[in-house]
Write an enzyme that holds these catalytic residues in place. Structure first.
Site, mmCIF file in Angstrom:
data_model
loop_
_atom_site.group_PDB
_atom_site.id
_atom_site.type_symbol
_atom_site.label_atom_id
_atom_site.label_comp_id
_atom_site.label_asym_id
_atom_site.label_seq_id
_atom_site.Cartn_x
_atom_site.Cartn_y
_atom_site.Cartn_z
ATOM 1 N N LYS A 1 -6.250 12.516 -17.701
ATOM 2 C CA LYS A 1 -6.350 13.304 -18.927
ATOM 3 C C LYS A 1 -4.983 13.365 -19.627
ATOM 4 O O LYS A 1 -4.589 12.421 -20.269
ATOM 5 C CB LYS A 1 -6.900 14.689 -18.593
ATOM 6 C CG LYS A 1 -8.143 14.651 -17.678
ATOM 7 C CD LYS A 1 -9.382 14.111 -18.369
ATOM 8 C CE LYS A 1 -10.536 13.782 -17.429
ATOM 9 N NZ LYS A 1 -11.027 14.838 -16.566
ATOM 10 N N ASP B 1 -7.320 22.977 -9.107
ATOM 11 C CA ASP B 1 -7.478 21.883 -10.071
ATOM 12 C C ASP B 1 -6.819 22.364 -11.360
ATOM 13 O O ASP B 1 -7.363 23.211 -12.073
ATOM 14 C CB ASP B 1 -8.965 21.574 -10.266
ATOM 15 C CG ASP B 1 -9.202 20.384 -11.190
ATOM 16 O OD1 ASP B 1 -8.349 20.129 -12.064
ATOM 17 O OD2 ASP B 1 -10.250 19.725 -11.062
ATOM 18 N N ARG C 1 0.815 -1.218 0.000
ATOM 19 C CA ARG C 1 0.000 0.000 0.000
ATOM 20 C C ARG C 1 0.846 1.265 0.000
ATOM 21 O O ARG C 1 0.401 2.326 -0.415
ATOM 22 C CB ARG C 1 -0.949 -0.016 1.200
ATOM 23 C CG ARG C 1 -2.173 0.845 0.962
ATOM 24 C CD ARG C 1 -3.106 1.008 2.164
ATOM 25 N NE ARG C 1 -3.322 -0.152 2.964
ATOM 26 C CZ ARG C 1 -2.839 -0.294 4.207
ATOM 27 N NH1 ARG C 1 -2.091 0.654 4.759
ATOM 28 N NH2 ARG C 1 -3.100 -1.389 4.883
HETATM 29 C C1 LIG Z 1 -11.860 14.695 -15.397
HETATM 30 C C2 LIG Z 1 -11.657 15.783 -14.415
HETATM 31 C C3 LIG Z 1 -11.531 15.506 -13.061
HETATM 32 C C4 LIG Z 1 -11.724 14.125 -12.488
HETATM 33 O O1 LIG Z 1 -10.793 13.198 -12.900
HETATM 34 P P1 LIG Z 1 -11.124 11.621 -12.927
HETATM 35 O O2 LIG Z 1 -9.816 11.015 -13.127
HETATM 36 O O3 LIG Z 1 -12.101 11.444 -14.053
HETATM 37 O O4 LIG Z 1 -11.743 11.282 -11.599
HETATM 38 C C5 LIG Z 1 -11.248 16.546 -12.214
HETATM 39 N N1 LIG Z 1 -11.135 17.810 -12.657
HETATM 40 C C6 LIG Z 1 -11.253 18.118 -13.951
HETATM 41 C C7 LIG Z 1 -11.098 19.532 -14.370
HETATM 42 C C8 LIG Z 1 -11.537 17.122 -14.876
HETATM 43 O O5 LIG Z 1 -11.703 17.437 -16.162
#
Ligand SMILES: *Cc1c(COP(=O)(O)O)cnc(C)c1O
Length: 398
Positions: A212, A187, A61
């Site tokens: 992404k 973010d 972990r």
């Molecule tokens: C896709 C996304 C997330 C979440 O990511 P996941 O890996 O799908 O949980 C968070 N913030 C933004 C801006 C996103 O486009």
């Protein structure tokens, strides 16, 4: 040896985290899968348990060199950062980061253009924990000072915003937060550290849905939080308490994707900008929401603060409704219809951002479409969209 800060970001993307003791000289860090780690003796076992060296095998972990390598690489992309914790999705990274900062009785300031699951976490889970949330206008800038109260503990930013792409004045907000001892979380999924090195810009905790652009191939879920030295220990403590981790296989694919991220981002950015400009000239399009174009709220801040454009943007159609928008999207040959983005393939998505707002209500002349521009030929994509706009026009006027 040169330090990471001496190297250009594209060089760091290729080299970072590839320590010889983790790779054995192999170019890509291999997959080290583990739960149990075997010790030589009881004394050895006790010593491992009492030490807290993040790069010593202890138990699965806590990770293996595969996860450590990717985490170190992401840290090196953020000059000034102390460390990176990896998660099994972007949403897990967001929730862990918030839980490492907030306690019952605290208030969170959350940007109104935040990713919908971030809003849901604040309005649901955090609310249940006795943490209140105040939403704020993405264009508030230094005016955020007026919203700060006795209980304000953290400010969450997302720039450009999800779906509507408003660019925030991150330096102004960070300056206000610093002066008041408030933690800032960003973010940074759209820009990645390559287009916006968040820690160097004064943010305390920067979050990526590595699903992404880091992964880049639409086949792995992955998240990361990179922090300053002050926020690192609480983040690790919270994440370990919750048992959060990512598998070595997923980390390995993330590391593999990372090596080409600078190159991919450059192409995504260039193609998306060309397509956004073309869309802006079409009579069926009312507005293009792309941070590098003047119609996007906060465009001047984008020019000031970002290293370049990424491949995701939206546009509003000139009139029409649900059926006309569907006529555009349904017949596209080169754009898939699906969630997420950041992979090599183009995507088109109907979006209705007005549904996810509390304190700001952007108005548009017609329905919106979000485009993720992949690595296909730009002329092919434009041709496809031209036919799509013709279908939209026929459905709207027919
Ligand atoms: C896709 C996304 C997330 C979440 O990511 P996941 O890996 O799908 O949980 C968070 N913030 C933004 C801006 C996103 O486009």
């Amino acid at each position: 040896m040169s330090s990471p800060a001496d190297k250009q970001p594209a060089t760091r993307v290729v080299q970072a985290g590839r320590r010889k003791e983790w790779t054995g000289g192999i170019v890509n860090p291999p997959v080290w899968r583990a739960s149990t780690i075997l010790y030589d003796s009881v004394a050895d076992l006790r010593a491992a348990g009492s030490r807290d060296d993040p790069h010593r095998l202890f138990y699965g972990r806590r990770g293996t060199p595969t996860q450590w390598s990717l985490a170190e690489a992401l840290t090196e992309l953020e000059p000034g950062a102390a460390g990176t914790y990896l998660y099994s999705s972007g949403v897990t990274a967001i929730t862990a980061a918030l839980l490492s900062v907030l306690s019952p009785g605290d208030e969170l300031l959350l940007v109104d253009s935040a990713y919908d699951p971030t809003r849901n976490f604040a309005n649901g889970f955090l609310q249940r924990m006795g943490i209140t949330t105040r939403f704020y206008d993405p264009l508030i800038g230094g005016g955020i000072a007026d919203l700060i109260g006795e209980r304000t503990r953290a400010i969450f930013l997302e720039s450009p915003g999800s779906l509507t792409f408003e660019v925030q004045d991150v330096p102004a907000i960070v300056a206000v937060a610093r002066a008041r001892g408030i933690v800032t979380l960003l973010d940074n999924t759209w820009a990645t550290p390559l287009l916006f090195p968040a820690i160097a810009r004064g943010v305390d905790m920067t979050i990526l849905a590595a699903t992404k652009y880091v992964v880049g191939h639409s086949d792995v879920m992955l998240g990361s939080v990179t922090t300053t030295p002050e926020r690192w220990a609480p983040l690790v403590e919270t994440s370990r308490a919750l048992g959060l981790m990512v598998s070595p296989d997923d980390a390995w694919l993330g590391a593999r994707g990372l090596r080409t991220m600078a190159l991919r981002l450059r192409q995504h950015g260039e193609s998306a900008l060309a397509i956004a400009r073309w869309l802006g000239e079409q009579p069926e399009v009312a507005t293009v929401l792309h941070p590098a174009l003047p119609a996007c709220p906060g465009h001047d801040l984008f020019v000031r603060d970002f290293e370049g454009p990424a491949g995701l943007f939206a546009f509003a159609l000139q009139g029409g409704g649900e059926a006309a928008r569907a006529a555009l999207i349904d017949g596209l040959d080169h754009f898939g219809i699906g969630y997420s983005w950041g992979g090599y393939e183009s995507l088109a998505l109907p979006i209705d951002p007005q549904r996810f707002r509390s304190v700001t209500r952007p108005q548009f002349a017609g329905p919106l479409v979000r485009l993720q521009i992949g690595l296909e030929d730009t002329a092919d994509l434009i041709d496809d969209l031209a036919h799509g706009l013709a279908r939209f026009r026929a459905a709207r006027d027919g």
